[in-house]
Design an enzyme around this catalytic site. Structure first.
Site, short mmCIF file in Angstrom:
data_model
loop_
_atom_site.label_atom_id
_atom_site.label_comp_id
_atom_site.label_asym_id
_atom_site.label_seq_id
_atom_site.Cartn_x
_atom_site.Cartn_y
_atom_site.Cartn_z
N GLY A 1 0.47 -0.99 0.00
CA GLY A 1 0.06 -0.42 0.03
C GLY A 1 0.82 1.07 0.54
N CYS A 2 0.23 2.73 -0.41
CA CYS A 2 0.88 3.54 -0.88
C CYS A 2 1.64 4.16 0.29
CB CYS A 2 0.26 4.85 -1.56
SG CYS A 2 -1.35 4.97 -0.93
N TYR A 3 0.28 4.74 1.39
CA TYR A 3 0.85 5.16 2.93
C TYR A 3 2.32 3.96 3.86
CZ TYR A 3 -2.78 8.73 3.71
OH TYR A 3 -3.31 9.62 3.51
N ALA A 4 1.98 2.78 3.18
CA ALA A 4 2.50 1.33 4.25
C ALA A 4 3.89 1.49 3.25
CB ALA A 4 1.84 0.23 3.88
#
EC number: 1.2.1.38
Length: 337
Positions: free
Chosen positions: A145-148
């Site tokens: 995931g992008c935030y991840a």
């Protein structure tokens, strides 16, 4: 040697960015750009900046359209990838940008996502210890995931070095509007977003279990913010120190973890990450220090949410899976001003 690639969800922002990167890739060729409602339309009608695709059209998102591909890239909404993957040959390589196969725990999935857990694939973050080899050996990879991406790469070295506690990790991160996709939503209208910042999914963001799983954090509070910019993520991660540490200790832990990494840059003292510097790239910028008052460790990371947070990460994994140079078709050099 040239490999053939099919893209599912090619009419979305992430799918369009995948097409852009593949258009200039030296060894990957797009044989199908799958879409649902846009099937049959010219690619340039949806992505006018992708002039390399000329008169090519979107195909249906179907196993038949992807039959000739050596590798399939899925940029579908969460919950839609598993059904398509189940219809593809078991030996066909797939990189999935959706969340369907990231989590190891079915309970964690059910706490944050609707529908049943679809199982677990190799986690596609090559910079984690051992993951580069695991991705290269896999036929099915679940990209991050992008935030991840930004949060894990900021946090994991602190926990591996033993200088931060895995409990009471706090993350405040801001993302550009493209992270929400291109479906029309009132909250994403320019008149709603420009000149404003606002939190969303406070206390229950779906990337929390993924970040905990990949970083080793035991407790994590995350507050995501919608920023008035089209793309980019900046994540600020704070954690309790396990003993007295200095900014030099934090910098050393980050530098040791990413020594020799092509896409991760630990900045020099006095420099701090910015989303503008990673625009259009697969780069990650990191910097850390220690809070003068609380003694908490602070690490800030910046990425392009459509680059290292999505399409760039997918292409990076695809390169590894096909035995190509990991950085093929990707750049760490941004665009300025």
């Amino acid at each position: 040697m040239t490999y053939q690639v099919a893209v599912a969800g090619a009419s979305g922002y992430a799918g369009g960015e995948v097409l852009r990167l593949l258009a200039d890739h030296p060894q990957l060729e797009v044989v199908a750009a799958g879409a649902h409602s846009n099937a049959g339309e010219f690619i340039t009608a949806v992505h006018p900046h992708l002039t390399a695709y000329g008169d090519r059209r979107f195909t249906p998102t179907s196993p038949e359209a992807f039959a000739e591909a050596d590798l399939v890239i899925m940029t579908l909404p969460h919950g839609q990838s598993a059904a398509l993957a189940a219809q593809l040959p078991a030996d066909q390589k797939i990189v999935d940008l959706g969340a369907d196969h990231r989590l190891e725990s079915a309970a964690a999935w059910e706490a944050y996502y609707p529908g049943p857990h679809a199982g677990t694939w190799t986690y596609g973050l090559p910079e984690l210890p051992g993951q580069r080899e695991a991705v290269a050996a896999s036929t099915r990879v679940a990209a991050t995931g992008c935030y991840a991406v930004a949060t894990i790469l900021a946090l994991r070295p602190l926990l591996d070095a033993g200088i931060a506690s895995p409990g009471d990790v706090v993350v405040v991160a801001a993302s550009g509007t493209s992270g929400a996709g291109n479906a029309p939503k009132k909250a994403l209208l320019a008149s709603e977003v420009m000149g404003s910042m606002s939190p969303y999914k406070v206390g229950a963001h779906q990337h929390v279990p993924e970040i905990k799983q990949a970083s080793g954090a035991a407790s994590l509070s995350m507050t995501p913010l919608l920023a008035p910019m089209p793309r980019g993520i900046i994540s600020t991660v704070t954690a309790k120190a396990t003993a007295e540490v200095t900014a030099a200790d934090v910098h050393a832990a980050l530098s040791k973890a990413y020594d020799g990494e092509h896409f991760v840059r630990v900045l020099r003292e006095g420099q701090w990450p910015s989303t503008a510097a990673t625009y259009g790239t697969n780069a990650v910028q990191l910097q850390g220090t220690v809070d003068k008052d609380s003694g908490r460790i602070i690490v800030t990371a910046a990425i392009d949410n459509l680059g290292k947070g999505a399409a760039g990460q997918v292409v990076q994994c695809a390169n590894l899976m096909l035995g190509l140079p990991e950085a093929a078709g990707l750049t760490v050099n941004g665009v300025a001003p």
